[in-house]
Motif scaffolding. Structure first.
Motif, mmCIF file in Angstrom:
data_model
loop_
_atom_site.group_PDB
_atom_site.id
_atom_site.type_symbol
_atom_site.label_atom_id
_atom_site.label_comp_id
_atom_site.label_asym_id
_atom_site.label_seq_id
_atom_site.Cartn_x
_atom_site.Cartn_y
_atom_site.Cartn_z
ATOM 1 N N PRO A 1 -7.072 1.491 -5.882
ATOM 2 C CA PRO A 1 -6.424 2.780 -5.591
ATOM 3 C C PRO A 1 -5.492 2.684 -4.386
ATOM 4 O O PRO A 1 -5.864 2.158 -3.337
ATOM 5 C CB PRO A 1 -7.613 3.713 -5.315
ATOM 6 C CG PRO A 1 -8.730 2.810 -4.913
ATOM 7 C CD PRO A 1 -8.536 1.546 -5.666
ATOM 8 N N GLY A 2 -4.244 3.168 -4.589
ATOM 9 C CA GLY A 2 -3.286 3.215 -3.481
ATOM 10 C C GLY A 2 -2.686 1.875 -3.125
ATOM 11 O O GLY A 2 -2.201 1.707 -2.000
ATOM 12 N N ASP B 1 0.740 5.776 -1.487
ATOM 13 C CA ASP B 1 -0.168 6.819 -1.954
ATOM 14 C C ASP B 1 -0.368 6.683 -3.462
ATOM 15 O O ASP B 1 0.450 6.082 -4.175
ATOM 16 C CB ASP B 1 0.376 8.210 -1.600
ATOM 17 C CG ASP B 1 1.705 8.496 -2.253
ATOM 18 O OD1 ASP B 1 1.701 8.953 -3.414
ATOM 19 O OD2 ASP B 1 2.755 8.234 -1.626
ATOM 20 N N GLU B 2 -1.467 7.240 -3.950
ATOM 21 C CA GLU B 2 -1.866 7.024 -5.343
ATOM 22 C C GLU B 2 -0.825 7.556 -6.336
ATOM 23 O O GLU B 2 -0.591 6.951 -7.382
ATOM 24 C CB GLU B 2 -3.220 7.681 -5.596
ATOM 25 C CG GLU B 2 -4.367 7.013 -4.848
ATOM 26 C CD GLU B 2 -5.717 7.572 -5.246
ATOM 27 O OE1 GLU B 2 -5.795 8.190 -6.333
ATOM 28 O OE2 GLU B 2 -6.689 7.391 -4.496
ATOM 29 N N GLU C 1 0.831 -1.200 0.000
ATOM 30 C CA GLU C 1 0.000 0.000 0.000
ATOM 31 C C GLU C 1 0.864 1.248 0.000
ATOM 32 O O GLU C 1 1.799 1.367 0.801
ATOM 33 C CB GLU C 1 -0.930 0.011 1.219
ATOM 34 C CG GLU C 1 -1.955 -1.114 1.210
ATOM 35 C CD GLU C 1 -2.927 -1.017 2.379
ATOM 36 O OE1 GLU C 1 -2.720 -0.133 3.237
ATOM 37 O OE2 GLU C 1 -3.889 -1.810 2.427
ATOM 38 N N SER D 1 -1.718 -3.143 -10.752
ATOM 39 C CA SER D 1 -2.575 -2.348 -9.880
ATOM 40 C C SER D 1 -3.476 -3.264 -9.050
ATOM 41 O O SER D 1 -3.976 -4.290 -9.531
ATOM 42 C CB SER D 1 -3.415 -1.384 -10.710
ATOM 43 O OG SER D 1 -4.311 -0.676 -9.872
ATOM 44 N N GLU E 1 0.934 5.314 -9.269
ATOM 45 C CA GLU E 1 0.901 5.673 -10.683
ATOM 46 C C GLU E 1 2.310 5.731 -11.265
ATOM 47 O O GLU E 1 2.555 5.307 -12.396
ATOM 48 C CB GLU E 1 0.189 7.017 -10.867
ATOM 49 C CG GLU E 1 -1.309 6.965 -10.578
ATOM 50 C CD GLU E 1 -1.948 8.329 -10.699
ATOM 51 O OE1 GLU E 1 -1.217 9.293 -11.053
ATOM 52 O OE2 GLU E 1 -3.160 8.452 -10.438
#
Length: 603
Positions: free
Chosen positions: A500-501, A474-475, A472, A497, A479
């Protein structure tokens, strides 16, 4: 306002703004003229940072009275025989220096040609020329520049302190002295002792002597000869081993056909060649000389002739990278081997050594009887009960190896492992000394070279995780990693992926074994944040390999068995560039027995 022709004095002062930027620019132009005149000795004297006075004396060919009168005219030169700007073989060729200097200062020239019965003198003040007068001078040329910028007082406001300007002059003379080791230089003035660089012998040995005189004895001891040649382009010179670095690129001296230049192409090539050896905030020290056909390089790019443009820039860059990498690989262990002196300097004896005639057996602390040793221990140990107070606990590694190392191991370059201390450093014995190895740094280099070799051969072997590891972050970081997923996959790190995050790690490089995927991805993302899109793919991949190698190597704090320690030493001997880790730190330090004996006053 109508268009009009500017007066000659104004034209010269405009030209002086390009050529004569500061006192160092004057010294550069005049010394280059002396070198082009065939001088074997050049004396430079300055006062007031060159603002009050600059004097250049040489023993070159000199000028006749006719040539002297023409030399101070604009665009008059003796260095272009056929007016071909693509065949420039001299340092100067524009014919602007003397008239530009004379337009903003008080210039006087005294010169004598071998065909003249005596010397001739000429002065120029603020652009006004005097008549040519007979003068006294044995041979060569003497040029004096007084009251620089007196005719353009506004320029004086932009000059720095006398000390700063004097240092700039010193740097100019240093560069020109490096380019021509066959010429003797003297730099005096500024209330300093004169600096004298005597003429050196021709060839590589003379060049290294001159570089050592200018860059210091430390550079001479770390210098590695560089030589590469291809398609008429020759790259030669000396580069310091990665142990000698600076915090900026000011220690990189580059010359093209004998001309000191600052070229971004060459600086980038140097940085690329040292990418495997130095951390990002350190820069190598070197002096490289590029020689090629004058038609393959354009020197008429900058008024001060400090920049050049190559017709085949890719060839020059590739040759520099190839030459430096070959030299560094050839001397891969110089980093550590040369660190012995710096290591010894850190020792500070806590006592005054006894005289050479001192007999330790006369000491009251001498044992009354021979001390027995533990059965099977690597070295004798104290057995008296009085020593119990000094017990520091069990050793940090298994040192129960042979009382004497196997002979063939002692004769190996890195010797035979004797013990491990602080669970971080391996101590090995060689025939004439001892070696201390940083186990993490050494294994980091080994893993890095393996990754590079695997990538070049048939790709990095992968291991599929039975259960994907979810990391985990941050987004923005996720990216950034996913954008580089293809590059990471080439090294066996497969990610995808996971909402998100979060990132799912499905495969890792086999070479890394069991690794902390989360820590590895976080370090990779930090490096990627600093990457520019213009950074070549190869460099980006090497950054990834270096980060993976750091995570996949033996960590400090891990106990090693004797056979593991010896295996690591043998791998280091077979690994290129094993003298330093990927961050530029030495992997081992070698101490000769004679140096250790000096520490204990035995020599």
């Amino acid at each position: 306002m109508p268009v009009r022709q500017l007066p000659e004095q104004v034209v010269n002062r405009i030209a002086a703004g390009e050529v004569v930027e500061r006192p160092a620019s004057v010294v550069k132009e005049l010394v280059e003229n002396a070198i082009d005149a065939g001088a074997s000795r050049i004396d430079v004297f300055t006062d007031g940072g060159g603002r009050r006075r600059i004097g250049i004396t040489d023993d070159g060919g000199g000028m006749t009275a006719k040539d002297l009168a023409l030399a101070v005219e604009r665009h008059a030169t003796s260095k272009l025989d056929d007016e071909d700007l693509l065949q420039i073989r001299t340092l100067g060729f524009r014919g602007e220096a003397l008239p530009s200097i004379g337009s903003v200062a008080r210039l006087s020239i005294t010169t004598r040609h071998a065909s003249e019965p005596h010397a001739w003198a000429l002065s120029v003040e603020g652009g006004d020329k005097s008549e040519i007068m007979p003068a006294a001078l044995a041979h060569g040329t003497r040029v004096e520049v007084n009251d620089l910028f007196y005719a353009t007082p506004a320029r004086l406001k932009f000059l720095k302190t006398d000390r700063t300007e004097a240092e700039a002059i010193r740097e100019v003379v240093r560069r020109l002295a490096m380019a021509r080791p066959d010429v003797a230089f003297t730099l005096a003035g500024e209330e300093r002792a004169p600096v004298i660089w005597t003429a050196a012998l021709p060839g590589a040995a003379g060049r290294l002597t001159r570089l050592g005189d200018i860059l210091g004895a430390e550079f001479r001891s770390h210098a590695i000869e560089v030589h590469a040649e291809r398609e008429g382009v020759v790259v030669a010179g000396y580069a310091a081993a990665p142990a000698l670095t600076k915090a900026n690129a000011l220690g990189q001296y580059l010359f093209v056909n004998g001309r000191p230049v600052r070229d971004k192409l060459i600086l980038g090539a140097v940085r690329g060649a040292y990418a495997d050896y130095l951390p990002r905030d350190r820069h190598p020290v070197l002096a490289l000389f590029v020689t090629l056909d004058p038609r393959e390089v354009d020197a008429n790019v900058h008024p001060a002739k400090t920049e050049v443009r190559f017709r085949n820039a890719g060839l020059v860059r590739a040759l520099i990278v190839h030459g430096l990498k070959d030299a560094l690989a050839r001397e891969g262990r110089r980093t550590a081997a040369n660190s012995g002196e710096s290591a010894l300097s850190s020792f500070r004896p806590a006592f005054t050594p006894r005289p050479a005639s001192w007999d330790w057996r006369a000491s009251p602390s001498a044992p009354a009887a021979p001390m027995p040793s533990f059965e099977g221990s690597a070295a004798p140990a104290f057995t008296e009960r009085a020593q119990a107070a000094f017990d520091v606990g069990a050793p940090s590694a298994d040192v129960r190896i042979e009382a004497q190392p196997v002979s063939d191991l002692v004769d190996r370059p890195l010797g035979a492992a004797r013990t491990q201390i602080h669970e971080t450093y391996i101590v090995s014995q060689t025939r004439d000394g001892l070696i201390i190895v940083d186990q993490h740094a050494a294994h980091e280099r080994i893993v890095y070279e393996r990754l590079k070799a695997s990538l070049a051969a048939n790709g990095v072997q992968r291991q599929i995780l039975l259960i994907p590891e979810i990391v985990e972050m941050d987004e923005a970081t996720v990216e950034r990693l996913l954008e580089r997923s293809e590059e990471l996959a080439s090294f066996g790190l497969a990610i995808e992926s996971f909402g998100p995050g979060a990132v799912a790690v499905r495969e890792t490089p086999s070479l890394l074994g069991k690794t902390n995927a989360g820590g590895l991805l976080r370090d990779l993302s930090e490096h990627m944040a600093e990457w520019d899109e213009a950074l070549p793919l190869e460099r980006r991949l090497m950054h990834v390999a270096a980060t993976m190698a750091c995570h996949g190597s033996v960590r400090a704090g891990r106990r090693l068995r004797p056979e593991e320690m010896n295996a690591l030493l043998r791998e280091m001997e077979d690994t290129p560039n094993s003298g330093q880790c990927n961050h530029g730190r030495p992997t081992y330090v070698e101490l000769k027995l004679s140096d250790v004996e000096k520490l204990f006053g035995r020599r």
